[in-house]
Write a protein that holds these residues in place. Sequence first.
Motif, mmCIF file in Angstrom:
data_model
loop_
_atom_site.group_PDB
_atom_site.id
_atom_site.type_symbol
_atom_site.label_atom_id
_atom_site.label_comp_id
_atom_site.label_asym_id
_atom_site.label_seq_id
_atom_site.Cartn_x
_atom_site.Cartn_y
_atom_site.Cartn_z
ATOM 1 N N SER A 9 0.830 -1.197 0.000
ATOM 2 C CA SER A 9 0.000 0.000 0.000
ATOM 3 C C SER A 9 0.870 1.255 0.000
ATOM 4 O O SER A 9 0.549 2.237 -0.667
ATOM 5 C CB SER A 9 -0.922 -0.006 1.214
ATOM 6 O OG SER A 9 -1.646 1.192 1.281
ATOM 7 N N PHE A 10 1.976 1.208 0.731
ATOM 8 C CA PHE A 10 2.889 2.359 0.752
ATOM 9 C C PHE A 10 3.525 2.571 -0.621
ATOM 10 O O PHE A 10 3.623 3.679 -1.111
ATOM 11 C CB PHE A 10 3.981 2.157 1.811
ATOM 12 C CG PHE A 10 5.052 3.206 1.762
ATOM 13 C CD1 PHE A 10 4.801 4.491 2.235
ATOM 14 C CD2 PHE A 10 6.301 2.929 1.229
ATOM 15 C CE1 PHE A 10 5.777 5.464 2.185
ATOM 16 C CE2 PHE A 10 7.275 3.905 1.166
ATOM 17 C CZ PHE A 10 7.017 5.171 1.647
ATOM 18 N N VAL A 18 5.436 4.554 -6.396
ATOM 19 C CA VAL A 18 6.651 5.170 -5.886
ATOM 20 C C VAL A 18 7.872 4.665 -6.642
ATOM 21 O O VAL A 18 8.795 5.426 -6.933
ATOM 22 C CB VAL A 18 6.786 4.914 -4.363
ATOM 23 C CG1 VAL A 18 8.095 5.462 -3.850
ATOM 24 C CG2 VAL A 18 5.618 5.522 -3.626
ATOM 25 N N VAL A 19 7.862 3.395 -7.009
ATOM 26 C CA VAL A 19 8.991 2.830 -7.736
ATOM 27 C C VAL A 19 9.125 3.518 -9.101
ATOM 28 O O VAL A 19 10.218 3.962 -9.500
ATOM 29 C CB VAL A 19 8.834 1.297 -7.894
ATOM 30 C CG1 VAL A 19 9.932 0.735 -8.777
ATOM 31 C CG2 VAL A 19 8.815 0.616 -6.541
ATOM 32 N N ALA A 20 8.012 3.614 -9.824
ATOM 33 C CA ALA A 20 8.046 4.253 -11.143
ATOM 34 C C ALA A 20 8.432 5.725 -11.029
ATOM 35 O O ALA A 20 9.212 6.239 -11.840
ATOM 36 C CB ALA A 20 6.690 4.124 -11.830
ATOM 37 N N GLU A 21 7.911 6.414 -10.035
ATOM 38 C CA GLU A 21 8.247 7.825 -9.839
ATOM 39 C C GLU A 21 9.731 7.989 -9.526
ATOM 40 O O GLU A 21 10.368 8.930 -9.986
ATOM 41 C CB GLU A 21 7.399 8.427 -8.726
ATOM 42 C CG GLU A 21 5.942 8.588 -9.107
ATOM 43 C CD GLU A 21 5.076 9.065 -7.947
ATOM 44 O OE1 GLU A 21 5.632 9.368 -6.874
ATOM 45 O OE2 GLU A 21 3.851 9.126 -8.124
ATOM 46 N N THR A 22 10.283 7.083 -8.747
ATOM 47 C CA THR A 22 11.708 7.164 -8.411
ATOM 48 C C THR A 22 12.568 6.866 -9.636
ATOM 49 O O THR A 22 13.560 7.547 -9.887
ATOM 50 C CB THR A 22 12.045 6.168 -7.286
ATOM 51 O OG1 THR A 22 11.197 6.439 -6.174
ATOM 52 C CG2 THR A 22 13.486 6.300 -6.865
ATOM 53 N N VAL A 23 12.176 5.868 -10.418
ATOM 54 C CA VAL A 23 12.946 5.524 -11.611
ATOM 55 C C VAL A 23 12.903 6.671 -12.616
ATOM 56 O O VAL A 23 13.898 6.959 -13.279
ATOM 57 C CB VAL A 23 12.411 4.217 -12.234
ATOM 58 C CG1 VAL A 23 12.999 3.986 -13.612
ATOM 59 C CG2 VAL A 23 12.728 3.041 -11.323
ATOM 60 N N GLU A 24 11.762 7.384 -12.719
ATOM 61 C CA GLU A 24 11.637 8.481 -13.671
ATOM 62 C C GLU A 24 12.539 9.654 -13.328
ATOM 63 O O GLU A 24 12.772 10.513 -14.168
ATOM 64 C CB GLU A 24 10.185 8.936 -13.775
ATOM 65 C CG GLU A 24 9.322 7.966 -14.558
ATOM 66 C CD GLU A 24 7.865 8.396 -14.614
ATOM 67 O OE1 GLU A 24 7.516 9.457 -14.068
ATOM 68 O OE2 GLU A 24 7.076 7.649 -15.207
ATOM 69 N N VAL A 25 13.050 9.696 -12.115
ATOM 70 C CA VAL A 25 14.017 10.728 -11.762
ATOM 71 C C VAL A 25 15.329 10.472 -12.505
ATOM 72 O O VAL A 25 16.006 11.398 -12.925
ATOM 73 C CB VAL A 25 14.251 10.753 -10.227
ATOM 74 C CG1 VAL A 25 15.430 11.633 -9.876
ATOM 75 C CG2 VAL A 25 12.999 11.216 -9.511
#
Length: 169
Positions: A9-10, A18-25
Amino acid sequence: MGLIQQVMSFVFGDGRNVVAETVEVFRENADKGAERAANVQSETLRQFAAEFAHPRKGIFDRLVDGFNRLPRPMLALGTIGLFVSAMFDPEWFASRMVGIALVPEPLWWLMGAIVSFYFGARHQAKGQEFQRSVVQTVAMRQGLKAKAPDAPQTPDNPALADWQANHDD
């Protein structure tokens, strides 16, 4: 709620990833990159269409534009012609090169300045013309009428409009 469910859920909860958002950085989103590239290409084509939508003014403008396009091809073809003449008639070519070698250095500097100013001025004029067309295209796209820089502008301030009306000579 279990620990694994809380972690999942986190990471993936609330419609976020969150994983995709972090990778897009660190790496571009391929779908969004393709969408941006398509938008750039579409806008470029739209700008070219707007640029060439207006016909040339008159025969004189076309004639002057034609003459302005001659120096670069003439310089290129003349240089190629020198190579060809050197192969066919080396004596003729050598006599011409001796003549060029006798030209004083200050005259070469003057020639370089004239050619540099000609091409530099032409480059700047074409650049400014391109910028002007971009502004007009953007204005047309936004539904605005592009105004000439020297055209009088009507102020939105009624007091300023009244003052300008009283002080125009």
